[in-house]
Design a protein around this motif. Structure first.
Motif, short mmCIF file in Angstrom:
data_model
loop_
_atom_site.label_atom_id
_atom_site.label_comp_id
_atom_site.label_asym_id
_atom_site.label_seq_id
_atom_site.Cartn_x
_atom_site.Cartn_y
_atom_site.Cartn_z
N PHE A 5 -4.77 63.47 25.16
CA PHE A 5 -4.29 63.85 26.48
C PHE A 5 -5.05 65.06 27.03
O PHE A 5 -5.59 65.03 28.13
N LEU A 6 -5.11 66.13 26.25
CA LEU A 6 -5.78 67.33 26.75
C LEU A 6 -7.28 67.12 26.90
O LEU A 6 -7.90 67.71 27.78
N GLN A 7 -7.85 66.25 26.04
CA GLN A 7 -9.26 65.94 26.22
C GLN A 7 -9.51 65.25 27.55
O GLN A 7 -10.52 65.50 28.22
N ALA A 8 -8.57 64.37 27.93
CA ALA A 8 -8.71 63.68 29.22
C ALA A 8 -8.57 64.66 30.37
O ALA A 8 -9.28 64.55 31.39
N VAL A 9 -7.65 65.63 30.22
CA VAL A 9 -7.51 66.66 31.26
C VAL A 9 -8.78 67.49 31.34
O VAL A 9 -9.29 67.78 32.43
N LYS B 290 -11.78 66.62 30.57
CA LYS B 290 -12.85 65.83 31.15
C LYS B 290 -12.77 65.78 32.67
O LYS B 290 -13.78 65.84 33.38
N LYS B 291 -11.53 65.71 33.19
CA LYS B 291 -11.36 65.64 34.65
C LYS B 291 -11.48 67.01 35.29
O LYS B 291 -11.93 67.13 36.44
N PHE B 292 -11.06 68.05 34.57
CA PHE B 292 -11.11 69.41 35.12
C PHE B 292 -11.84 70.32 34.12
O PHE B 292 -11.23 71.14 33.44
N PRO B 293 -13.15 70.14 33.98
CA PRO B 293 -13.90 70.88 32.95
C PRO B 293 -13.80 72.39 33.14
O PRO B 293 -13.89 72.90 34.26
N GLY B 294 -13.57 73.07 32.03
CA GLY B 294 -13.56 74.52 32.05
C GLY B 294 -12.28 75.17 32.55
O GLY B 294 -12.18 76.41 32.56
N ASP B 295 -11.29 74.38 32.96
CA ASP B 295 -10.06 74.94 33.52
C ASP B 295 -9.05 75.16 32.38
O ASP B 295 -8.14 74.37 32.17
N LYS B 296 -9.22 76.26 31.65
CA LYS B 296 -8.37 76.52 30.49
C LYS B 296 -6.93 76.81 30.87
O LYS B 296 -6.01 76.48 30.14
N ASP B 297 -6.73 77.44 32.02
CA ASP B 297 -5.37 77.72 32.46
C ASP B 297 -4.61 76.42 32.70
O ASP B 297 -3.42 76.30 32.38
N ARG B 298 -5.29 75.45 33.30
CA ARG B 298 -4.64 74.15 33.54
C ARG B 298 -4.30 73.47 32.22
O ARG B 298 -3.20 72.90 32.07
N LEU B 299 -5.21 73.53 31.26
CA LEU B 299 -4.94 72.94 29.95
C LEU B 299 -3.70 73.57 29.32
O LEU B 299 -2.85 72.88 28.76
N ALA B 300 -3.59 74.89 29.45
CA ALA B 300 -2.44 75.59 28.88
C ALA B 300 -1.15 75.18 29.57
O ALA B 300 -0.11 75.00 28.92
N LEU C 161 1.75 69.97 25.90
CA LEU C 161 3.14 69.76 25.48
C LEU C 161 3.67 70.94 24.70
O LEU C 161 4.88 71.11 24.55
N ILE C 162 2.77 71.77 24.21
CA ILE C 162 3.15 72.94 23.42
C ILE C 162 2.87 74.20 24.22
O ILE C 162 1.75 74.43 24.67
N GLU C 163 3.90 75.00 24.42
CA GLU C 163 3.76 76.29 25.07
C GLU C 163 3.48 77.33 23.99
O GLU C 163 4.29 77.56 23.11
#
Length: 867
Positions: free
Chosen positions: A438-442, A444-454, A458-460
């Protein structure tokens, strides 16, 4: 091919499919392809089914039969409670006939079914509703009268079912009623709480006290214990990884989930659906060895631990024990429900790959989200499906309804607690992230956006780490919906914004809530329902099944005779409420005054605090007037009702303030004829049924952008009460339907809220400068006018300091709106017209419309009439 089956084999079998497995039996089929089952004499079976009891002589015979055989009582020692129980059992017989026919029909037709998972079902009383939907209320009224009892007195004997607390549970109950009435194959799944949430008592100092609600003190005639429907539910233990992504979960504690069925009759149809409730029981209840050794506590330890799971609704989670118990509740309920759903699906003989074609599961808020990893566990570990195929089935089965945009209200569970209690599910949650990538797909769509990944994980991260249930519900569901147009848009713009940008907007939609007109018009306000039927010259079923038909009332708005009758119904309802208050609390109510009602769960965002501050402001204003000025004031009675969560200190302080303000103003000889205030304890559905029809205005005054929808606003408006509220939730759509000239809006709009909060945080202005009227009220409370002012300091400081819910910003506007209400109420004819117009335009807010939206746009469900 065998032509008969050994009855002993049937006793061992769990289903027809199981019979085939045990015996190799292949049934003959008729021309339509329906199986013939020569188990005994089919004619004998059919003739043994009792007919529906519809005639008065049959009804009296049925009731007397239950008095003698079910209750083992005689006429000479039968009280109202016994008569109620016998009448309920007689009514249940009728429900059972339709219920059995409905289940048989569904089993034969095998339609796609929907399952509504809700932690609450606020059902209210059942007898009145059952008789209404069966069309037998008049006949049972006549029958019980012949036996020397009044049906209304018997209805009063029933306790409200302790299965819910607020709008979430009442919405679920309305949806079950509408599903049956719209002939949709929908079941509900919930928990059978032994003590409900709590019985609310008010102490001498005005504080809320909580006592167990013994709603099951007497046998519940509306439920059927299903000792043959049980499932073993595991907690703790360990999960051993196997090949192919599978795992073996073993060890730990096992408890038993036993089913109780509650029949849900449709209105003007035979279709009778089901609410299945689970009760927790110990797998092995009594430890005889420990008992014989003198260790009595250990002897019953396992029993107490298991039974605690379904003891109370929403155990206080401020303690570690309470938090674990709540998580146990949620898994116990979802696991038992999914096991039952899977069993029923397998009885169709379909391959598990077709599961989403026959099953849709609606998650009512985040409480049932554990159903997502639980179905994954069943498909991967038990059905041995590949991970990708199992995940595809899951994502096409679940649908998620969000009920809040408040970040603090989105459920999170500590990872450590989850790993300890549900080790296999924690593995699956990690696998959803890694195996499904899931996060790999995110990324790939939004490269470099670490805040979005966070944000999307599913884990805070943090201490402790938490599992975000709303994120899990979102990615594991086919569609996500809010419950009002504004709320759904806010969901897309705020808490689910990242997911909208990842999936696209089509996954996120809206279904505006609704209410059942059967309970919330005909049952709670029969006088108004009768008037509508007579005026429109149609049977009640016409508008109770199609609420848009109420628009026909608009043709009669200007008819003085109709206006007079409409006003008379409202007055009668006020007198009924006054009689209830006098009989229960010993207090007299001025029925010639305007009735102003706010009945909701106590919460800061719902702003009961602003309402009581407004009452105090009105009181102080009256005290400032001369006697001559007071003669021009509308008399007003204000009603509050609602429960505060046991651990919610500020909400409980609000109740205490309301009660103590009432004690002062209700005894003030200068003002008591012009303003009085009542807090009605232990709010429930049956109390709402008396309060709502009596209201002239109702208050729905949440801070803009915080109320998802609201449904009490719909109930009040359907019964001709006008709305005072913020531009929030379903208030907006109600105004669109009834016209803004028939509502009283006030307050800041949603786009301004965050900026105002920022100003409060970083550029505070003294309350005396920003809102002098509110400052005066706060000072009067603090200085002890309504009891010890020091007690209320924590409550007052929520306004003085941060004021997160913007009372200081909205109070002036709120007071002006109430002044407009006073002005409008002076013209009684125009007021009645507003009331009629409001009721007439409430068609959109039927839960029949809402449930059909789900059926057609989400679940792909077809209506299936029993006939």
């Amino acid at each position: 091919m065998t032509s008969t089956i050994d009855p002993s084999t049937i006793g061992k079998a769990k289903s027809r499919r199981h019979i085939r497995t045990l015996t190799g039996y292949t049934a003959e089929t008729d021309a339509a392809g329906k199986e013939k089952w020569p188990i005994g004499d089919e004619k004998v079976w059919k003739e043994g089914i009792p007919p529906v009891t519809t005639e008065v002589p049959q009804i009296t015979k049925s009731v007397v039969h239950h008095v003698h055989t079910s209750l083992a009582r005689q006429a000479y020692n039968l009280d109202n409670l016994g008569a109620y129980q016998a009448t309920a059992m007689s009514t249940r017989d009728n429900l059972l006939a339709n219920w059995n026919e409905t289940q048989l029909h569904y089993n034969r037709k095998a339609p796609k079914r929907a399952y509504y998972l809700s932690l609450e079902f606020l059902m209210g009383r059942t007898l009145d509703n059952a008789l209404l939907n069966l069309g037998l209320k008049q006949q049972y009224g006549d029958g019980t009268q012949k036996l020397g009892f009044n049906l209304e007195d018997l209805i009063e004997q029933e306790r409200d079912a302790g299965l819910g607390n607020g709008g979430l549970g009442r919405l679920a109950a309305c949806y079950l009623d509408s599903s049956a009435s719209q002939e949709l194959p929908v079941w509900g799944y919930g928990l059978r709480y032994k003590y409900g949430i709590f019985q609310q008592l008010i102490s001498p100092d005005g504080s809320q006290l909580e006592a167990p609600d013994p709603w099951l003190e007497h046998d519940n005639p509306w439920e059927l214990a299903r000792s043959d429907v049980t499932y073993h539910i595991r907690f703790y233990g360990y999960a051993e990884r196997l090949e192919g992504g599978r795992a073996l979960w073993q060890g730990g504690q096992e408890v038993l989930a036993m089913a109780y069925d509650v029949m849900i009759p449709g209105y003007a149809t035979k279709n009778t659906n089901n609410l299945r409730l689970w009760e927790s029981k110990p797998k092995r209840g009594f430890d005889l060895q420990s008992f014989n050794a003198g260790d009595y506590e250990r002897a019953v330890e396992a029993s107490n631990s298991a039974e605690a799971i379904t003891s109370v609704l929403y155990p206080n989670d401020h303690t570690t024990f309470g938090k674990e118990l709540r998580l146990k509740q949620q898994y116990f309920w979802t696991a038992a429900s999914l096991a039952d759903i899977m069993r029923r699906f397998k009885n169709t003989g379909k391959d598990v790959s077709e599961f989403p074609d026959y099953v849709a599961i609606q998650l009512n808020d985040t409480h049932p989200t554990l159903a997502i990893p639980e179905l994954m566990r069943m498909l991967v570990d038990e059905e041995e499906l590949p991970w990708d195929k199992a995940w595809e089935i899951v994502c096409n089965t679940f649908f998620f309804t969000n009920h809040t945009v408040l970040p603090e209200a989105l459920e999170k569970w500590p990872v450590g607690l989850m790993e300890n209690l549900l080790p296999r599910h924690m593995q699956i949650i990690y696998d959803i992230v890694s195996v499904w990538a899931f996060l790999q797909a995110v990324e790939k769509k939004f490269p470099g956006d670490k805040d979005r990944l966070a944000r999307m994980s599913l884990i805070e991260e943090g201490f402790p780490k938490n599992v975000r249930m709303a994120n899990l519900a979102c990615i594991g569901s086919r569609k996500v919906n809010g419950v009002a147009e504004l709320h759904s848009e806010l969901v897309r713009q705020t808490i689910m914004k990242d997911f909208v940008e990842f999936y696209g907007v089509s996954k996120f939609s809206n279904v505006t809530n609704g209410i059942t007109p059967r309970r919330w018009l005909d049952q709670c306000n029969p006088g108004l329902s009768n008037l509508i039927s007579e005026t429109l010259k149609v049977p009640k079923a016409t508008f109770l099944k199609d609420l848009y038909k109420l628009e026909g009332l608009l043709e009669h708005v200007d008819d003085p005779a109709f206006q007079k009758r409409w006003a008379a119904v409202k007055q009668s309802n006020k007198e009924r409420l006054a009689q209830h208050i006098e009989s229960t609390l010993g207090l007299k109510v001025n029925t010639r005054a305007m009735f102003d009602v706010q009945i909701k769960r106590l919460h800061e965002y719902k702003r009961q605090t602003m309402n009581i501050m407004g009452v105090i402001h009105r009181y102080l204003t009256l005290k400032d007037m001369t006697p001559e000025q007071r003669t021009k004031v509308n008399p007003k009675v204000v009603f509050f009702a609602g429960k505060a969560a046991p651990g919610y200190y500020i909400a409980k302080l609000t109740i205490r303030l309301i009660v103590n303000v009432a004690r002062i103003i209700n005894e003030d000889p200068e003002t008591k004829d012009l303003l009085s205030l009542y807090f009605l304890p232990d709010y429930c559905v049956s109390l709402a049924e008396v309060l709502i029809p009596a209201s002239d205005i109702s208050q729905h005054i949440s801070t803009a952008g915080t109320e998802a929808s609201g449904t009490s606003n719909m109930k009040f408006c359907l019964n001709g009460g006008l709305l005072v509220g913020t531009v929030d939730g379903a208030n907006i759509e109600i105004a669109e339907e009834v016209g803004e000239s028939n509502v009283f809006f006030f307050g800041n709009l949603t786009p301004a809220v965050e900026d105002l909060r920022y100003q409060h945080m970083y550029h505070p202005v003294p309350i005396e400068q920003k809102c002098p009227p509110l400052a005066r009220v706060i000072n009067e409370v603090a200085e002890g006018r309504f009891g010890d002012g020091g007690v209320y300091e924590p409550l007052l400081n929520t306004i003085r300091q941060n004021d997160y819910y913007l009372l200081t910003e909205d109070f002036d506007s709120y007071i002006k709106a109430l002044e407009l209400v006073d002005q409008a109420y002076q013209d009684r004819t125009e007021w009645i017209k507003k009331s009629i117009r409001t009721s007439a335009k409430m068609g959109k807010f039927s839960s029949d419309r809402a449930i059909m939206d789900y059926a057609q746009e989400y679940w792909n469900l077809e209506q299936t009439s029993v006939g």
